[in-house]
Design a protein around this motif. Structure first.
Motif, PDB file in Angstrom:
ATOM      1  N   THR A  59      42.439  32.044  14.091  1.00  0.00           N
ATOM      2  CA  THR A  59      41.260  31.601  14.830  1.00  0.00           C
ATOM      3  C   THR A  59      41.252  32.142  16.251  1.00  0.00           C
ATOM      4  O   THR A  59      40.206  32.554  16.768  1.00  0.00           O
ATOM      5  N   ASP A  60      42.411  32.166  16.906  1.00  0.00           N
ATOM      6  CA  ASP A  60      42.498  32.684  18.271  1.00  0.00           C
ATOM      7  C   ASP A  60      42.099  34.148  18.327  1.00  0.00           C
ATOM      8  O   ASP A  60      41.371  34.580  19.224  1.00  0.00           O
ATOM      9  N   TRP A  61      42.566  34.943  17.378  1.00  0.00           N
ATOM     10  CA  TRP A  61      42.251  36.374  17.381  1.00  0.00           C
ATOM     11  C   TRP A  61      40.808  36.637  16.972  1.00  0.00           C
ATOM     12  O   TRP A  61      40.173  37.556  17.489  1.00  0.00           O
ATOM     13  N   LEU A  62      40.282  35.806  16.090  1.00  0.00           N
ATOM     14  CA  LEU A  62      38.868  35.964  15.725  1.00  0.00           C
ATOM     15  C   LEU A  62      37.955  35.601  16.900  1.00  0.00           C
ATOM     16  O   LEU A  62      36.915  36.235  17.101  1.00  0.00           O
ATOM     17  N   GLN A  63      38.342  34.610  17.680  1.00  0.00           N
ATOM     18  CA  GLN A  63      37.572  34.282  18.883  1.00  0.00           C
ATOM     19  C   GLN A  63      37.609  35.440  19.876  1.00  0.00           C
ATOM     20  O   GLN A  63      36.597  35.743  20.529  1.00  0.00           O
ATOM     21  N   LEU A  64      38.764  36.081  19.990  1.00  0.00           N
ATOM     22  CA  LEU A  64      38.886  37.251  20.860  1.00  0.00           C
ATOM     23  C   LEU A  64      37.989  38.380  20.367  1.00  0.00           C
ATOM     24  O   LEU A  64      37.288  39.031  21.156  1.00  0.00           O
ATOM     25  N   LEU A 194      35.120  31.427  12.013  1.00  0.00           N
ATOM     26  CA  LEU A 194      36.079  30.671  12.825  1.00  0.00           C
ATOM     27  C   LEU A 194      36.443  29.363  12.146  1.00  0.00           C
ATOM     28  O   LEU A 194      37.615  28.963  12.119  1.00  0.00           O
ATOM     29  N   GLU A 195      35.450  28.707  11.564  1.00  0.00           N
ATOM     30  CA  GLU A 195      35.700  27.442  10.872  1.00  0.00           C
ATOM     31  C   GLU A 195      36.559  27.660   9.629  1.00  0.00           C
ATOM     32  O   GLU A 195      37.516  26.917   9.387  1.00  0.00           O
ATOM     33  N   LYS A 196      36.247  28.701   8.870  1.00  0.00           N
ATOM     34  CA  LYS A 196      37.004  28.966   7.653  1.00  0.00           C
ATOM     35  C   LYS A 196      38.433  29.380   7.974  1.00  0.00           C
ATOM     36  O   LYS A 196      39.382  28.996   7.273  1.00  0.00           O
ATOM     37  N   ALA A 197      38.601  30.154   9.027  1.00  0.00           N
ATOM     38  CA  ALA A 197      39.927  30.663   9.388  1.00  0.00           C
ATOM     39  C   ALA A 197      40.892  29.550   9.768  1.00  0.00           C
ATOM     40  O   ALA A 197      42.115  29.715   9.650  1.00  0.00           O
ATOM     41  N   GLN A 198      40.377  28.419  10.237  1.00  0.00           N
ATOM     42  CA  GLN A 198      41.248  27.309  10.610  1.00  0.00           C
ATOM     43  C   GLN A 198      42.061  26.794   9.427  1.00  0.00           C
ATOM     44  O   GLN A 198      43.137  26.222   9.598  1.00  0.00           O
ATOM     45  N   SER A 199      41.548  27.026   8.220  1.00  0.00           N
ATOM     46  CA  SER A 199      42.239  26.543   7.018  1.00  0.00           C
ATOM     47  C   SER A 199      43.071  27.636   6.348  1.00  0.00           C
ATOM     48  O   SER A 199      43.709  27.366   5.319  1.00  0.00           O
ATOM     49  N   PHE A 200      43.049  28.844   6.882  1.00  0.00           N
ATOM     50  CA  PHE A 200      43.754  29.964   6.248  1.00  0.00           C
ATOM     51  C   PHE A 200      45.242  29.654   6.130  1.00  0.00           C
ATOM     52  O   PHE A 200      45.926  29.392   7.117  1.00  0.00           O
ATOM     53  N   ASN A 201      45.744  29.694   4.900  1.00  0.00           N
ATOM     54  CA  ASN A 201      47.142  29.358   4.619  1.00  0.00           C
ATOM     55  C   ASN A 201      47.805  30.535   3.921  1.00  0.00           C
ATOM     56  O   ASN A 201      47.490  30.837   2.770  1.00  0.00           O
ATOM     57  N   CYS A 202      48.696  31.194   4.636  1.00  0.00           N
ATOM     58  CA  CYS A 202      49.369  32.390   4.118  1.00  0.00           C
ATOM     59  C   CYS A 202      50.870  32.173   4.190  1.00  0.00           C
ATOM     60  O   CYS A 202      51.415  31.899   5.259  1.00  0.00           O
ATOM     61  N   LEU A 203      51.531  32.285   3.048  1.00  0.00           N
ATOM     62  CA  LEU A 203      52.972  32.053   2.963  1.00  0.00           C
ATOM     63  C   LEU A 203      53.673  33.354   2.586  1.00  0.00           C
ATOM     64  O   LEU A 203      53.304  34.007   1.618  1.00  0.00           O
ATOM     65  N   SER A 204      54.680  33.713   3.365  1.00  0.00           N
ATOM     66  CA  SER A 204      55.444  34.928   3.079  1.00  0.00           C
ATOM     67  C   SER A 204      56.845  34.540   2.622  1.00  0.00           C
ATOM     68  O   SER A 204      57.543  33.771   3.294  1.00  0.00           O
ATOM     69  N   LEU A 205      57.255  35.071   1.459  1.00  0.00           N
ATOM     70  CA  LEU A 205      58.569  34.772   0.894  1.00  0.00           C
ATOM     71  C   LEU A 205      59.403  36.044   0.856  1.00  0.00           C
ATOM     72  O   LEU A 205      59.094  36.979   0.113  1.00  0.00           O
ATOM     73  N   LYS A 300      44.815  42.106   6.681  1.00  0.00           N
ATOM     74  CA  LYS A 300      43.973  42.422   5.525  1.00  0.00           C
ATOM     75  C   LYS A 300      43.740  41.172   4.675  1.00  0.00           C
ATOM     76  O   LYS A 300      42.614  40.930   4.210  1.00  0.00           O
ATOM     77  N   ALA A 301      44.778  40.372   4.485  1.00  0.00           N
ATOM     78  CA  ALA A 301      44.628  39.133   3.709  1.00  0.00           C
ATOM     79  C   ALA A 301      43.634  38.191   4.384  1.00  0.00           C
ATOM     80  O   ALA A 301      42.801  37.559   3.716  1.00  0.00           O
ATOM     81  N   LEU A 302      43.696  38.102   5.702  1.00  0.00           N
ATOM     82  CA  LEU A 302      42.748  37.266   6.437  1.00  0.00           C
ATOM     83  C   LEU A 302      41.324  37.754   6.228  1.00  0.00           C
ATOM     84  O   LEU A 302      40.408  36.954   5.970  1.00  0.00           O
ATOM     85  N   LYS A 303      41.124  39.046   6.325  1.00  0.00           N
ATOM     86  CA  LYS A 303      39.781  39.598   6.169  1.00  0.00           C
ATOM     87  C   LYS A 303      39.258  39.382   4.748  1.00  0.00           C
ATOM     88  O   LYS A 303      38.086  39.035   4.552  1.00  0.00           O
ATOM     89  N   MET A 304      40.130  39.558   3.751  1.00  0.00           N
ATOM     90  CA  MET A 304      39.733  39.300   2.369  1.00  0.00           C
ATOM     91  C   MET A 304      39.363  37.829   2.186  1.00  0.00           C
ATOM     92  O   MET A 304      38.377  37.497   1.510  1.00  0.00           O
ATOM     93  N   TYR A 305      40.147  36.942   2.791  1.00  0.00           N
ATOM     94  CA  TYR A 305      39.902  35.504   2.686  1.00  0.00           C
ATOM     95  C   TYR A 305      38.526  35.143   3.242  1.00  0.00           C
ATOM     96  O   TYR A 305      37.819  34.297   2.677  1.00  0.00           O
ATOM     97  N   LEU A 306      38.136  35.779   4.324  1.00  0.00           N
ATOM     98  CA  LEU A 306      36.833  35.497   4.922  1.00  0.00           C
ATOM     99  C   LEU A 306      35.689  36.111   4.124  1.00  0.00           C
ATOM    100  O   LEU A 306      34.589  35.557   4.075  1.00  0.00           O
TER     101      LEU A 306
END
Length: 322
Positions: A59-64, A194-205, A300-306
């Motif tokens: 969200t911070d970077w999308l606001q930027l 911005l609203e959708k990005a607040q819920s973005f949940n990405c887990l790296s294993l 890229k995952a963030l952009k796909m999610y949006l």
């Protein structure tokens, strides 16, 4: 004369005191303006979100990005962003994915603050002024695109990696002097993003050298509350020890609406489909990373999610120029 929008987003660059703490942005900007080169037309702006970069999220970077896109409508085309170093690679990759070749953008930061302990003058030893001047010069001389400027290195933003916690030469990546073939389409950020990005949940294993039974046990916890994205960091070119139960477990996660992406934990190089990794992935409902680094994969995952609401759409468009 080209006008430059200098956007301050916090980080060590603007800290004072012992131990270090952020100087309020409205107090820091006048001090920053004192050290700016007079031969350039620079206007200073405070980013929508000022915080320690370790606390930054999508969200911070999308606001930027939204701020930059708004300034573009006011005929700004050259931007320098001062950002903390902890997540500077993620910020750089995200701006590159969303802005593409729509503007001249250079991100920078510092390992040492600009100002002394009291915030009354420049620090006796600092890399802040050097990095800032280098970034300001780079933004008016470089080709359109997004870059990271640090310790006299100008790096393609999508490839940036922080390689040292404290050294001045803290970042590595593909030099801006080298050609980077990208076809990133800019993405205009709106309020609903911005609203959708607040819920973005990405887990790296990151895979560890443990028995496959333990790997499966760890994965079996995910279907209970799956994130939007699971990134599997394999060994070497993306290799993982797998069996049918492992693949079935991934499928259980997939059908819960979770995008599963295979990448490598090796910092440089890409997955090579000549190796054994290629066979099982065709049956496991996962996507293969084609990104330029881990931060770029996050972006890229963030952009796909949006852009897309279903996992089927992710699979259909994963290798599009997004």
């Amino acid at each position: 004369m080209k006008k430059i929008a200098l956007i301050y987003m916090g980080g060590t660059f603007g800290c004072i005191g012992e131990p270090l703490s952020p100087m309020p942005a409205e107090n820091f900007i006048p001090q920053l303006q004192r050290v700016l080169p007079l031969h350039l037309h620079i206007e200073c702006f405070i980013a929508p979100s000022i915080k320690d970069s370790s606390a930054c999220t999508a969200t911070d970077w999308l606001q930027l990005i939204q701020m930059i896109q708004g300034l573009q409508l006011k005929n700004y085309q050259h931007f320098v962003v001062i950002h903390g170093t902890d997540t500077l690679s993620y910020a750089s990759a995200t701006l590159a994915r969303f802005l593409g070749q729509s503007a001249h953008v250079v991100l920078t930061g510092s390992q040492y603050p600009l100002l002394n302990v009291n915030g009354t003058n420049t620090r006796e030893f600092t890399d802040a002024i050097d990095n800032l001047n280098f970034a300001l010069d780079a933004v008016v001389t470089s080709s359109v695109g997004v870059y990271l400027a640090f310790h006299h290195q100008l790096i393609h933003a999508q490839t940036a990696l922080k390689r040292h916690t404290t050294n001045l030469d803290a970042f590595v990546g593909l030099s801006a002097k080298e050609n980077l073939i990208t076809h990133q389409q800019s993405y205009v950020v709106h309020e609903h993003d911005l609203e959708k990005a607040q819920s973005f949940n990405c887990l790296s294993l990151m895979a560890q050298p443990i028995a496959i039974e333990q790997q499966i046990k760890n994965l079996k916890n995910l279907p209970q509350a799956p994130p939007h994205v699971v990134i599997l960091q394999g060994f070497g070119t993306g290799n993982l020890a797998v069996n049918q139960e492992f693949i079935d477990t991934l499928h259980e996660i997939h059908i819960q609406g979770c995008a599963i992406i295979l990448t490598t934990q090796v910092p440089f190089g890409t997955i090579d489909q000549r190796y054994a990794v290629s066979e099982w992935t065709q049956h496991a409902h996962i996507m293969i990373s084609d990104c330029l680094g881990h931060a770029d994969l996050y972006a890229k995952a963030l952009k796909m999610y949006l852009q897309y609401d279903s996992i089927d759409q992710w699979h259909a468009h994963w290798h599009d120029s997004v």
